[in-house]
Design an enzyme around this catalytic site. Structure first.
Site, PDB file in Angstrom:
ATOM      1  N   GLU A 292      21.842  16.329 -21.963  1.00 16.10           N
ATOM      2  CA  GLU A 292      20.579  17.142 -21.426  1.00 16.10           C
ATOM      3  C   GLU A 292      20.915  17.856 -20.011  1.00 16.10           C
ATOM      4  O   GLU A 292      21.767  17.075 -19.084  1.00 16.10           O
ATOM      5  CB  GLU A 292      19.689  15.797 -21.254  1.00 16.10           C
ATOM      6  CG  GLU A 292      19.301  15.485 -22.644  1.00 16.10           C
ATOM      7  CD  GLU A 292      17.771  14.454 -22.505  1.00 16.10           C
ATOM      8  OE1 GLU A 292      17.077  14.581 -23.363  1.00 16.10           O
ATOM      9  OE2 GLU A 292      17.856  13.857 -21.576  1.00 16.10           O
ATOM     10  N   CYS A 293      20.388  18.895 -19.930  1.00 18.24           N
ATOM     11  CA  CYS A 293      20.450  19.616 -18.501  1.00 18.24           C
ATOM     12  C   CYS A 293      21.856  19.552 -17.964  1.00 18.24           C
ATOM     13  O   CYS A 293      22.903  20.205 -18.497  1.00 18.24           O
ATOM     14  CB  CYS A 293      19.615  18.986 -17.432  1.00 18.24           C
ATOM     15  SG  CYS A 293      18.946  20.081 -16.231  1.00 18.24           S
ATOM     16  N   GLY A 294      22.203  18.547 -16.961  1.00 18.67           N
ATOM     17  CA  GLY A 294      23.495  18.603 -16.555  1.00 18.67           C
ATOM     18  C   GLY A 294      24.698  18.099 -17.581  1.00 18.67           C
ATOM     19  O   GLY A 294      26.079  19.015 -17.463  1.00 18.67           O
ATOM     20  N   SER A 392      20.811  20.888 -24.515  1.00 25.11           N
ATOM     21  CA  SER A 392      19.865  21.798 -24.053  1.00 25.11           C
ATOM     22  C   SER A 392      19.677  21.382 -22.370  1.00 25.11           C
ATOM     23  O   SER A 392      19.791  20.440 -22.108  1.00 25.11           O
ATOM     24  CB  SER A 392      18.822  22.012 -24.779  1.00 25.11           C
ATOM     25  OG  SER A 392      17.865  20.682 -24.373  1.00 25.11           O
TER      26      SER A 392
END
Length: 402
Positions: A292-294, A392
């Site tokens: 997720e993200c990072g 994502s």
């Protein structure tokens, strides 16, 4: 007193300070993204025999773009009284109008009192108290303006608690200042007068039975309620530090890379050969990998830092991200996995997006999610998937169904 800390809304950084101050984990309670039954269950379990203390986000009535999900909504849902903290640095008698407006804005929200913050002098305090006198709202305490209470910030908010030298001393000093300016007995009496309702803790199912989770200053953004839900479902959780070049355990069937600050540690992550090799071995034997993200950025081919330097990441998704040209992406999201992805959460989801990096290359693999914003506006597709590797920029918070 046993203080049980919680944070309203989708925040990963403030709960780190809450957890240090309370000496126990802090949970998130999100009235937009979480189902009411889950909020009630989390609040009840967190409170236990202690006092549930929830830090709001933004202002009392500030929520998502559709006007819902504010701290006021959470207080009304849980039947919790509100202590309003007012920044008085540029106020005097007008403080009374502000307090009265907040206290009367909604009939289902009970403002039990105010704390006057950033008060400059005894004369300033007297003027503020004069302004409050006609409101009938209790002044629970006064915090004087104090430069030692300032904390440094960076692009996603406060610098993480674990990155600050002397944070324990800071918390002790802040506690002393607050204890001197606020009447704790009155706060305890206010807290004692409310009871958290019961609810059903049906959280999201785990992505595997033996889940290896990255945890360090580059991967610090994992929700406590999510991990607790996985444990409740019977999954075993282990933790490893990519920054220390640790690999996920050999027998894991899922690897979770949460968000955080990989852009600040890109060079270290690029040279973390044991971490990269261990992740590659897990993927090769069929384990699920989810970022997720990072964590999504690290699953890609490369990460470009603020100086424009490209660093090789793990290469499991056809993705190049850049922090060189910052653009803010922020907001709640309704999410659904696209058909054929094989994603482990095959249900409507609620989540949040907050990052400054952007995808330079995001092609060559299957797209993962379809998403809309809080108002229902279509935002297109997000993320990538390749085999059992998913990721994502979105942080999933809860299922979206009732």
């Amino acid at each position: 007193h046993d203080v049980a800390p919680a944070k309203a809304g989708p925040d990963y950084i403030d709960p780190q300070f809450q957890a240090l101050a309370a000496r126990r984990p802090c949970i998130n309670l999100d009235p937009w993204a979480m189902r009411p039954a889950l909020i009630a269950a989390l609040a009840k379990r967190q409170a236990g025999d202690g006092f549930l203390l929830v830090e709001a986000m933004m202002g009392l009535f500030d929520g998502a773009a559709d006007g819902t999900g504010s701290p006021a909504d959470l207080a009304a849902q849980l039947g919790m009284p509100v202590v309003l903290v007012i920044d008085c640095a540029r106020l005097s008698q007008s403080v009374g109008a502000i307090a009265r407006g907040y206290a009367t804005h909604r009939d289902d929200v009970a403002v039990a009192g105010v704390i006057l913050n950033r008060v400059g002098s005894p004369r300033h305090e007297a003027m503020l108290r004069d302004g409050m006198a006609a409101t009938g709202i209790a002044v629970l305490g006064v915090i004087r303006n104090d430069a030692t209470l300032a904390l440094p910030s960076r692009h996603l908010g406060l610098v993480q608690a674990g990155d600050l030298d002397g944070i324990e001393a800071f918390i002790a000093r802040a506690a002393g200042i607050v204890a001197a300016g606020v009447d704790p007995d009155r706060l305890v009496a206010i807290a004692t007068g409310s009871a958290v309702p019961a609810g059903s803790p049906s959280a999201l199912p785990p992505p595997g039975q033996r889940i290896a989770i990255a945890r360090d200053q580059a991967f610090a953004f994992a929700y406590e309620h999510m991990l607790a839900g996985w444990r409740d479902a019977g999954a075993s959780l282990t933790f490893f530090s990519p920054l220390a070049d640790e690999a996920p355990v050999d027998d894991c069937d899922a690897v979770f890379l949460p968000g955080g600050y990989p852009e600040l540690h890109a060079e270290t992550l690029a040279s973390a050969s044991r971490f990269k090799g261990g992740l590659a071995s897990a993927v090769a034997r069929g384990a699920t990998a989810y970022g997720e993200c990072g964590g999504y950025m690290v699953l890609g081919d490369a990460l470009i830092d603020a100086d424009g330097m490209a660093h090789a990441m793990t290469g499991h998704l056809p993705l190049v991200t850049s922090f060189a040209e910052r653009k803010r992406h922020l907001g709640y999201r309704r999410i659904s996995a696209l058909p054929g992805t094989g994603f482990f959460w095959d249900m409507p989801l609620n989540g949040h997006e907050f990052h400054y990096s952007s995808a330079v290359t995001e092609a060559g693999g299957g797209r993962l999610f379809a998403a809309s914003d809080a108002t229902g506006a279509d935002l297109g597709t997000f993320g990538l998937c390749r085999g059992r590797v998913f990721g994502s920029y979105l942080h999933v918070i809860d299922r979206a169904d009732a």
